[in-house]
Scaffold this active site. Structure first.
Site, PDB file in Angstrom:
ATOM      1  N   ASP A   1       0.877  -1.163   0.000  1.00 56.97           N
ATOM      2  CA  ASP A   1       0.000   0.000   0.000  1.00 56.97           C
ATOM      3  C   ASP A   1       0.916   1.216   0.000  1.00 56.97           C
ATOM      4  O   ASP A   1       1.504   1.558   1.033  1.00 56.97           O
ATOM      5  CB  ASP A   1      -0.889  -0.048   1.252  1.00 56.97           C
ATOM      6  CG  ASP A   1      -1.674   1.245   1.476  1.00 56.97           C
ATOM      7  OD1 ASP A   1      -1.636   2.116   0.594  1.00 56.97           O
ATOM      8  OD2 ASP A   1      -2.318   1.369   2.535  1.00 56.97           O
TER       9      ASP A   1
ATOM     10  N   LYS B   1       3.050  11.369  -3.483  1.00 58.60           N
ATOM     11  CA  LYS B   1       2.112  10.500  -4.204  1.00 58.60           C
ATOM     12  C   LYS B   1       1.063  11.316  -4.970  1.00 58.60           C
ATOM     13  O   LYS B   1       0.652  10.948  -6.064  1.00 58.60           O
ATOM     14  CB  LYS B   1       1.415   9.582  -3.204  1.00 58.60           C
ATOM     15  CG  LYS B   1       0.246   8.797  -3.768  1.00 58.60           C
ATOM     16  CD  LYS B   1      -0.245   7.765  -2.790  1.00 58.60           C
ATOM     17  CE  LYS B   1      -1.604   7.220  -3.133  1.00 58.60           C
ATOM     18  NZ  LYS B   1      -2.005   6.123  -2.250  1.00 58.60           N
TER      19      LYS B   1
ATOM     20  N   GLU C   1      -7.181   0.664  -4.212  1.00 57.70           N
ATOM     21  CA  GLU C   1      -7.151   0.512  -2.751  1.00 57.70           C
ATOM     22  C   GLU C   1      -8.477   0.013  -2.174  1.00 57.70           C
ATOM     23  O   GLU C   1      -8.481  -0.915  -1.365  1.00 57.70           O
ATOM     24  CB  GLU C   1      -6.731   1.842  -2.112  1.00 57.70           C
ATOM     25  CG  GLU C   1      -5.252   2.119  -2.349  1.00 57.70           C
ATOM     26  CD  GLU C   1      -4.848   3.566  -2.146  1.00 57.70           C
ATOM     27  OE1 GLU C   1      -5.646   4.358  -1.629  1.00 57.70           O
ATOM     28  OE2 GLU C   1      -3.706   3.899  -2.519  1.00 57.70           O
TER      29      GLU C   1
ATOM     30  N   ASP D   1     -12.733   5.711   1.900  1.00 55.42           N
ATOM     31  CA  ASP D   1     -11.292   5.633   2.162  1.00 55.42           C
ATOM     32  C   ASP D   1     -10.716   7.049   2.210  1.00 55.42           C
ATOM     33  O   ASP D   1     -10.507   7.682   1.179  1.00 55.42           O
ATOM     34  CB  ASP D   1     -10.634   4.808   1.040  1.00 55.42           C
ATOM     35  CG  ASP D   1      -9.129   4.644   1.235  1.00 55.42           C
ATOM     36  OD1 ASP D   1      -8.580   5.212   2.187  1.00 55.42           O
ATOM     37  OD2 ASP D   1      -8.510   3.935   0.418  1.00 55.42           O
TER      38      ASP D   1
END
Ligand code: AMP
Length: 666
Positions: A19, A81, A158, A190
């Site tokens: 992850d 990211k 994810e 999320d």
């Protein structure tokens, strides 16, 4: 090496899932009994902060990098990211411009090395991405894995990974659905450190089918932190006429304290932050209520997206069985309260908010690797949807404006393919170019440009109007490929997607501090323009090539900036219109920024002022984005002019210079 490696053949590697988070990353593997397990890093932590620091001759990753950020903030990078796949967003670290893919690769490399201490050599891994990541960001993630020395078996979303972990723990993973059992519908909310996704999935035995997904790649815990940082700093400024944000060392310390305070506010109603700057210390009490009012609009954005996704899936709340919480930021009580209110259900916190995604990725890796410990996973099937519509850009005849026409609409089950028929405009045409974008807006400048799909080397002597069928295909993991056919001759044509060059990323080594080539990169920015090309024969590699590419880009942009108003042939019209549109969009974004900056001055209330400051930050980001798009459109136009051997009047000499540079970087 521990006993985990003691009794296994050399070729065996346990399935590994990573992850790769904005603020934390997690690596998990499937142990010999088939159970997903998080592997601690070399410091014994399950979560590795996604932070990298460049010191004199080494790369520091994780917690130590964050600690070092207070002492040497100029050598520190985090939150990269969010910028993956965005060429304009290189991070300035220790005097160098480092692409986000490289920073992610250093992080992945560290995760790999730490895991290898326990598991032995690792080559293959599954890496997760937010469901809402566009194609460029997916490609960049794969590239980061490659740079880190990993063979990326697949990238998965994810929320899907979290749902797989949930299914595993709830023993829903069965070879075949129980007869008559209704599929379970899951809404995965999320909210991580830097990105937000909401996804609705259906679990039918061991098939995980995504029904709809949406999100925001620029919304996460960091934005909640920023509100608190600004609030504390504004109070400090009002009291002492000094701004702690202006000192990188004090600002780094404040960010660390603020995050700790935010965590404390998830447990209790009040906490204290101590802010120090220029020898002045100020204690500030912060209540949960203040924090929640400072961040009300951020939470509101997630609520709107959540409601939208339920609608997009064509469902009502009564048709959703469970609301699953994933991501560290779902620990904020306001998130749970909001979801309870909106869904009428108690949110499910049964999965570890931090580990579920990596666990699901490890389970999926096991299935791909046919791991013996994962025989129950043999039938695991993941069906995704595309998170953005794929569009082709064309000129609308009535208005002569560029329009994006959706070819594969958002939330189409993957894999998906659509064909589109084009006609050659001229006899003997050798190349057809089609701009492709991802996004929902009919205005291409509001979409994400994926690049140009170029059909090359068409056979000679094709008459004008020859039909060419172009097939666009999203693979199951959201990656795009294109192929082309000429029906009249039965031949296929070579197609490539020409993307904006991301520089020379062929090896991670040259980005390491102390590497002899890295100094060249450090010295080249900013580039003096125009720089006479050095007469050196033969192709150029390495950082020098990156310098030449930049020079070349500047020349294209110079030609493009003039071509925007000059007379150009018909087939350049589309690119010229693109450049005009993006210039208009940039002007609009700059005007909005001017307006919100002017409004800010008239606000007195502290909370409202902090919210307005956030509005300014967002508007600045929009300007930055619009500027990058406008620059790219000019570059594109300039390159097309150069390819056609046309330069606006007075700029003809640039063509020769371009040819020389092109030969060197070929
Ligand atoms: P993730 O990307 O899922 O690891 O989430 C990281 C984000 O979760 C960071 O912004 C953290 O500050 C945030 N986070 C972790 N624990 C808590 C907590 N107890 N309360 C509020 N936010 C948290």
């Amino acid at each position: 090496m521990t006993d985990e490696t003691a009794s296994r053949p050399d070729s065996f590697q346990p399935p590994v899932g990573i992850d790769l988070g904005t603020t934390f990353s997690v690596l998990a593997y499937l142990d010999a009994t088939g159970r997903p397990t998080t592997l601690p890093n070399r410091s014994g932590e399950l979560l590795t902060p996604s932070a990298v620091a460049f010191e004199q001759d080494e790369i520091i990753v994780g917690r130590e990098a964050i600690k070092g950020s207070v002492v040497a903030p100029e050598g520190f990078a985090d939150c990269f990211k969010r910028d993956m796949g965005r060429d304009a967003y290189h991070h300035a670290v220790a005097g160098r411009e480092i692409p986000p893919e490289v920073l992610s690769a250093f992080l992945l490399e560290r995760l790999k090395l730490d895991a290898e201490q326990r598991l032995g050599p690792i080559r293959q891994a599954v890496i997760t991405v937010p469901a809402f990541f566009d194609e460029l960001r997916r490609e960049a993630t794969q590239e980061a894995g490659r740079l880190a020395g990993l063979e990326v078996l697949d990238i998965i979303n994810e929320p899907t990974a979290a749902a797989v972990a949930f299914g595993y723990h709830k023993a829903l993973l069965a070879p075949a659905p129980r007869r008559g059992a209704r599929p379970e519908r899951l809404l995965v909310y999320d909210l991580g450190g830097g990105t937000f996704d909401v996804t609705i999935l259906e679990i039918d035995g061991s098939t995980f089918r995504t029904l709809a997904t949406d999100g925001d790649v620029l919304l996460g815990g960091k934005d909640f932190d920023r509100r608190l940082v600004d609030f504390v700093a504004e109070n400090f400024l009002a009291e002492h006429h000094l701004d702690p944000r202006t000192d990188p060392h004090d600002a780094a310390a404040l960010w660390i304290d603020v995050e700790a305070a935010k965590h404390a506010l998830s447990e209790r109603a009040k906490t204290t932050i101590v802010c120090s700057h220029q020898g002045v210390r100020m204690r500030q009490d912060i209540s949960r209520e203040t924090f929640e009012s400072l961040t009300l609009d951020l939470l509101g954005r997630t609520e709107t997206t959540t409601r939208l996704v339920v609608r997009q899936a064509g469902l009502g709340w009564d048709m959703i069985d469970r609301v699953l919480l994933v991501g560290g930021s779902t620990r904020m009580p306001a998130v749970v309260d909001m979801l309870r209110r909106v869904s009428g259900k108690e949110p499910d916190r049964s999965q570890s908010a931090d580990e579920a995604v990596a666990h699901g990725a490890a389970l999926y890796a096991a299935m791909l690797m046919h791991a013996p410990a994962a025989s129950r996973l043999a039938g695991l099937r993941l069906v995704n949807v595309n998170s953005h519509s794929l569009g082709l850009v064309g000129i609308e005849p009535e208005t002569n404006r560029r329009m994006s026409v959706a070819l594969i609409p958002k939330n189409t089950p993957l894999p998906a393919a659509r064909s589109k028929r084009f006609k050659t405009a001229r006899a003997n045409q050798h190349t057809v170019r089609v701009a492709i974008v991802e996004g929902e807006s009919p205005r291409p400048e509001h979409c994400i440009p994926l690049g140009k799909c170029i059909i090359r080397d068409l056979p000679g002597e094709l008459p004008a109007g020859t039909r060419i069928d172009v097939r666009y295909e999203y693979a199951a993991n959201g990656r795009l490929s294109v192929s082309a056919q000429i029906p009249s001759t039965g031949q296929s044509a070579a197609v490539e997607i020409e993307r904006k060059a991301t520089g020379d990323l062929d090896s991670l080594d040259r980005w390491r501090p102390g590497h002899p080539e890295s100094r060249v990169i450090a010295e080249h920015t900013p580039l003096p323009f125009p720089k006479p090309p050095q007469a050196k024969p033969g192709p150029t590699r390495g950082p020098e090539r990156a310098v030449l590419l930049k020079q070349l880009d500047e020349l294209y942009i110079r030609i493009g900036s003039h071509a925007i108003t000059a007379r150009v042939t018909e087939w350049l019209e589309e690119s010229r219109q693109a450049a005009r549109d993006t210039a208009d969009a940039l002007r609009e974004a700059e005007q909005t920024l001017g307006r919100v900056e002017a409004d800010y001055e008239s606000i007195v209330d502290r909370v409202a002022k902090t919210q307005a400051a956030a509005g300014i930050a967002r508007a600045r980001l929009d300007v930055q984005n619009a500027r990058a798009k406008a620059r790219f459109a000019l570059l594109d136009l300039g390159r097309e002019c150069a390819e056609a051997g046309m330069a606006p009047r007075g700029m003809e000499s640039l063509l020769g210079e371009i040819r020389r540079l092109e030969r060197r970087v070929k």
